[in-house]
Design a protein around this motif. Structure first.
Motif, PDB file in Angstrom:
ATOM      1  N   MET A 197      41.420  22.233  59.997  1.00  0.00           N
ATOM      2  CA  MET A 197      41.275  22.919  58.704  1.00  0.00           C
ATOM      3  C   MET A 197      40.460  22.038  57.747  1.00  0.00           C
ATOM      4  N   SER A 198      39.548  22.670  56.987  1.00  0.00           N
ATOM      5  CA  SER A 198      38.733  21.834  56.101  1.00  0.00           C
ATOM      6  C   SER A 198      39.361  21.761  54.707  1.00  0.00           C
ATOM      7  N   VAL A 199      38.853  20.821  53.918  1.00  0.00           N
ATOM      8  CA  VAL A 199      39.396  20.618  52.563  1.00  0.00           C
ATOM      9  C   VAL A 199      39.030  21.814  51.689  1.00  0.00           C
ATOM     10  N   LEU A 200      40.009  22.301  50.922  1.00  0.00           N
ATOM     11  CA  LEU A 200      39.739  23.447  50.038  1.00  0.00           C
ATOM     12  C   LEU A 200      38.875  23.003  48.859  1.00  0.00           C
ATOM     13  N   ASP A 201      37.919  23.862  48.524  1.00  0.00           N
ATOM     14  CA  ASP A 201      37.023  23.576  47.400  1.00  0.00           C
ATOM     15  C   ASP A 201      37.448  24.454  46.215  1.00  0.00           C
ATOM     16  N   VAL A 202      37.630  23.840  45.060  1.00  0.00           N
ATOM     17  CA  VAL A 202      38.128  24.575  43.894  1.00  0.00           C
ATOM     18  C   VAL A 202      37.182  25.713  43.501  1.00  0.00           C
ATOM     19  N   VAL A 203      35.904  25.504  43.685  1.00  0.00           N
ATOM     20  CA  VAL A 203      34.935  26.542  43.290  1.00  0.00           C
ATOM     21  C   VAL A 203      35.072  27.748  44.229  1.00  0.00           C
ATOM     22  N   ASP A 204      35.238  27.485  45.512  1.00  0.00           N
ATOM     23  CA  ASP A 204      35.452  28.591  46.464  1.00  0.00           C
ATOM     24  C   ASP A 204      36.760  29.318  46.147  1.00  0.00           C
ATOM     25  N   LEU A 205      37.785  28.547  45.816  1.00  0.00           N
ATOM     26  CA  LEU A 205      39.086  29.174  45.523  1.00  0.00           C
ATOM     27  C   LEU A 205      38.963  30.124  44.337  1.00  0.00           C
ATOM     28  N   LEU A 206      38.296  29.671  43.284  1.00  0.00           N
ATOM     29  CA  LEU A 206      38.147  30.540  42.106  1.00  0.00           C
ATOM     30  C   LEU A 206      37.283  31.758  42.438  1.00  0.00           C
ATOM     31  N   ALA A 207      36.296  31.559  43.317  1.00  0.00           N
ATOM     32  CA  ALA A 207      35.439  32.698  43.700  1.00  0.00           C
ATOM     33  C   ALA A 207      36.268  33.759  44.441  1.00  0.00           C
ATOM     34  N   GLU A 208      37.239  33.304  45.221  1.00  0.00           N
ATOM     35  CA  GLU A 208      38.060  34.264  45.981  1.00  0.00           C
ATOM     36  C   GLU A 208      38.829  35.222  45.069  1.00  0.00           C
ATOM     37  N   ILE A 209      39.169  34.761  43.859  1.00  0.00           N
ATOM     38  CA  ILE A 209      39.985  35.618  42.973  1.00  0.00           C
ATOM     39  C   ILE A 209      39.154  36.222  41.839  1.00  0.00           C
ATOM     40  N   SER A 210      37.843  36.096  41.955  1.00  0.00           N
ATOM     41  CA  SER A 210      37.013  36.486  40.804  1.00  0.00           C
ATOM     42  C   SER A 210      36.988  37.993  40.565  1.00  0.00           C
ATOM     43  N   ASP A 211      37.451  38.784  41.532  1.00  0.00           N
ATOM     44  CA  ASP A 211      37.482  40.242  41.294  1.00  0.00           C
ATOM     45  C   ASP A 211      38.877  40.738  40.922  1.00  0.00           C
ATOM     46  N   ILE A 212      39.857  39.869  40.961  1.00  0.00           N
ATOM     47  CA  ILE A 212      41.239  40.330  40.750  1.00  0.00           C
ATOM     48  C   ILE A 212      41.549  40.402  39.247  1.00  0.00           C
ATOM     49  N   GLY A 213      41.945  41.583  38.809  1.00  0.00           N
ATOM     50  CA  GLY A 213      42.367  41.753  37.409  1.00  0.00           C
ATOM     51  C   GLY A 213      41.231  41.830  36.418  1.00  0.00           C
ATOM     52  N   ARG A 214      40.032  42.166  36.886  1.00  0.00           N
ATOM     53  CA  ARG A 214      38.930  42.333  35.922  1.00  0.00           C
ATOM     54  C   ARG A 214      39.261  43.471  34.969  1.00  0.00           C
ATOM     55  N   ASP A 215      38.866  43.303  33.722  1.00  0.00           N
ATOM     56  CA  ASP A 215      39.149  44.323  32.701  1.00  0.00           C
ATOM     57  C   ASP A 215      37.824  44.938  32.259  1.00  0.00           C
ATOM     58  N   ALA A 216      37.559  46.133  32.764  1.00  0.00           N
ATOM     59  CA  ALA A 216      36.253  46.754  32.493  1.00  0.00           C
ATOM     60  C   ALA A 216      36.095  47.065  31.007  1.00  0.00           C
ATOM     61  N   ALA A 217      37.184  47.410  30.332  1.00  0.00           N
ATOM     62  CA  ALA A 217      37.073  47.796  28.923  1.00  0.00           C
ATOM     63  C   ALA A 217      36.867  46.577  28.016  1.00  0.00           C
ATOM     64  N   ARG A 218      37.611  45.528  28.253  1.00  0.00           N
ATOM     65  CA  ARG A 218      37.547  44.352  27.363  1.00  0.00           C
ATOM     66  C   ARG A 218      36.534  43.318  27.827  1.00  0.00           C
ATOM     67  N   GLY A 219      36.186  43.364  29.113  1.00  0.00           N
ATOM     68  CA  GLY A 219      35.446  42.251  29.713  1.00  0.00           C
ATOM     69  C   GLY A 219      36.463  41.191  30.124  1.00  0.00           C
ATOM     70  N   GLY A 220      36.056  40.294  31.003  1.00  0.00           N
ATOM     71  CA  GLY A 220      36.963  39.221  31.433  1.00  0.00           C
ATOM     72  C   GLY A 220      38.106  39.767  32.280  1.00  0.00           C
ATOM     73  N   TYR A 221      39.275  39.142  32.144  1.00  0.00           N
ATOM     74  CA  TYR A 221      40.423  39.447  32.998  1.00  0.00           C
ATOM     75  C   TYR A 221      41.646  39.803  32.162  1.00  0.00           C
ATOM     76  N   SER A 222      42.409  40.786  32.657  1.00  0.00           N
ATOM     77  CA  SER A 222      43.732  41.062  32.088  1.00  0.00           C
ATOM     78  C   SER A 222      44.714  41.004  33.241  1.00  0.00           C
ATOM     79  N   ARG A 223      45.416  39.910  33.314  1.00  0.00           N
ATOM     80  CA  ARG A 223      46.341  39.659  34.423  1.00  0.00           C
ATOM     81  C   ARG A 223      47.719  39.451  33.823  1.00  0.00           C
ATOM     82  N   ARG A 224      48.475  40.547  33.734  1.00  0.00           N
ATOM     83  CA  ARG A 224      49.775  40.483  33.047  1.00  0.00           C
ATOM     84  C   ARG A 224      50.882  40.208  34.055  1.00  0.00           C
TER      85      ARG A 224
END
Ligand code: GLV
Ligand code: MN
Ligand code: MN
Length: 411
Positions: free
Chosen positions: A1-28
């Motif tokens: 297993m290779s070392v996890l990269d923080v940038v890849d990790l954040l990219a994996e969740i970049s579509d979760i909880g996007r808020d089309a109306a406000r922009g950004g994320y709404s993750r309640r």
């Protein structure tokens, strides 16, 4: 297993909880995007052979080693403000996973257990009470007083927790948190303290005293066309005046006592264009350098609210929703961190609240801040460069190796 990269990790969740109306994320908290993030965290933690569980307050724990007093904690949160940025919370969680993965892959073995913690409802965006998971766990808030908190759809915290598989009757103080030997939270900087410096990472000195107050004006609902201007008891007008007074009162003391007041949320009932409202509620977020300065500011805002209500023929009720005292982080831990990552690491204080601040009342606690080029936070344009995020992981890794006494088998 290779070392996890923080940038890849954040990219994996970049579509979760996007808020089309406000922009950004709404993750309640406990809603589906936040639960998806919890599942993402759990998958990665289990792949790192950490033992994952959810505690009595809905916080997630991933253990490297058997849980026991004296363990070291790190982590942050995965919930967001409405329309928040990608880094506030997730950067600390992803960095913790990346740091653990590096330590494991390079053969380090901690002498004391290490826990990665994801605290629930840090932003208080759903139930109105900031840092709820950590405050429940350290025993700073009475669980009975929070179970009935309602979200904006009328769902009670107790029901939302039960739906997420947490027994609401078991919520309350948790010895596991209080028995950690230290806790270190990495966070995107919320300000420009590092922006024009050569440093990608700073260590925190303290947090302003802060809290939230609900200020509800009650007037008389009526018709927008049929009610003469002089006959009105309009709570929206009272609320508008209070917004200005709160701004002016805080601005007068900002230079000396770091007093800040913000109204970012209002609610008018019933909220019709051609209707004079019957109630207007403003939520005032007030902050200051110490607890006395905060109390003075809130007193002044309350006095202003009373005066405005009487001029506008309304009544007013001021209710504290959550209050956090000022924090000075443990100086011994800060010095140890500086030694681990380099004595020239800058020290910064912050106006933003954090779970690490809540834990600081019970155990030695510290924070690392990662440079934020525009200083913006709680907004979609919050940012940190990939390079700086990786520098943050590097710093956190050194700190965790030091605090856990993790020796490299091959070193
Ligand atoms: C949390 O980020 C707060 O400062 O309100
Ligand atoms: Mn935040
Ligand atoms: Mn945060």
């Amino acid at each position: 297993m290779s070392v996890l990269d923080v940038v890849d990790l954040l990219a994996e969740i970049s579509d979760i909880g996007r808020d089309a109306a406000r922009g950004g994320y709404s993750r309640r908290v406990f809603e589906s995007p936040e639960r998806e993030l919890r599942a993402w965290f759990t998958r990665h933690a289990e792949a790192l052979e950490l033992d994952v569980s959810t505690d009595r307050n809905g916080n997630l724990w991933a253990w490297w080693g058997e849980p026991r007093p004296g363990a070291v904690g790190t982590g942050s949160h995965l919930d967001s403000v409405p329309g928040g940025g990608a880094y506030d919370g997730p950067l600390g969680v992803a960095s913790a996973l990346a740091a653990v993965s590096w330590l494991r892959e390079t053969g380090h073995r901690p002498a004391v257990p290490l826990a990665v913690v994801v605290f629930a409802e840090e932003e208080g965006a759903r139930f109105g009470s900031a840092c709820l998971g950590s405050r429940l766990s350290v025993g700073a808030v009475d669980p009975v007083s929070v179970l009935g908190l309602l979200d904006d759809r009328g769902v009670a915290l107790a029901d939302a927790a039960a739906e997420a598989g947490i027994d609401p009757t078991g919520m309350g103080a948790d010895p596991t948190v209080n028995e950690l030997s230290s806790f270190v939270e990495l966070h995107v900087e919320q300000g420009v303290g590092l922006a024009d410096t050569p440093h990608a990472v700073a260590v925190a000195t303290g947090i302003l005293a802060h809290g939230r107050w609900r200020i509800r004006f009650t007037g008389e609902g009526n018709h927008a066309g049929a009610t003469r201007m002089e006959d009105r008891r309009d709570p929206v007008v009272a609320a508008a005046r209070l917004v200005l007074d709160a701004r002016d009162l805080a601005a007068a003391g900002d230079a000396e006592r770091s007093t800040r007041a913000t109204v970012g949320r209002v609610e008018f009932i019933p909220g019709g264009t051609n209707v004079i409202a019957s109630t207007a509620t403003v939520w005032a977020d007030c902050r200051a350098e110490d607890d006395d300065a905060l109390a003075d500011l809130v007193r002044a805002v309350s006095i202003a609210a009373d005066a405005i209500a009487s001029v506008e023929g309304c009544t007013v009720e001021v209710t504290a929703e959550s209050v956090s005292p000022a924090v000075v982080f443990d100086s011994g831990l800060r010095e140890r961190i500086a030694r681990a990552i380099g004595d020239d690491v800058p020290a910064l204080s912050t106006g933003a609240g954090h779970d690490a601040g809540v834990l600081a009342a019970r155990i030695p606690t510290a924070m690392l801040f990662v440079r934020n080029p525009n200083g913006v936070s709680h907004a979609p344009s919050e940012s940190a460069s990939d390079e700086d995020c990786r520098a943050g992981v590097d710093a956190l890794t050194r700190v965790l190796a030091d605090l856990t006494g993790a020796e490299a088998a091959s070193a």
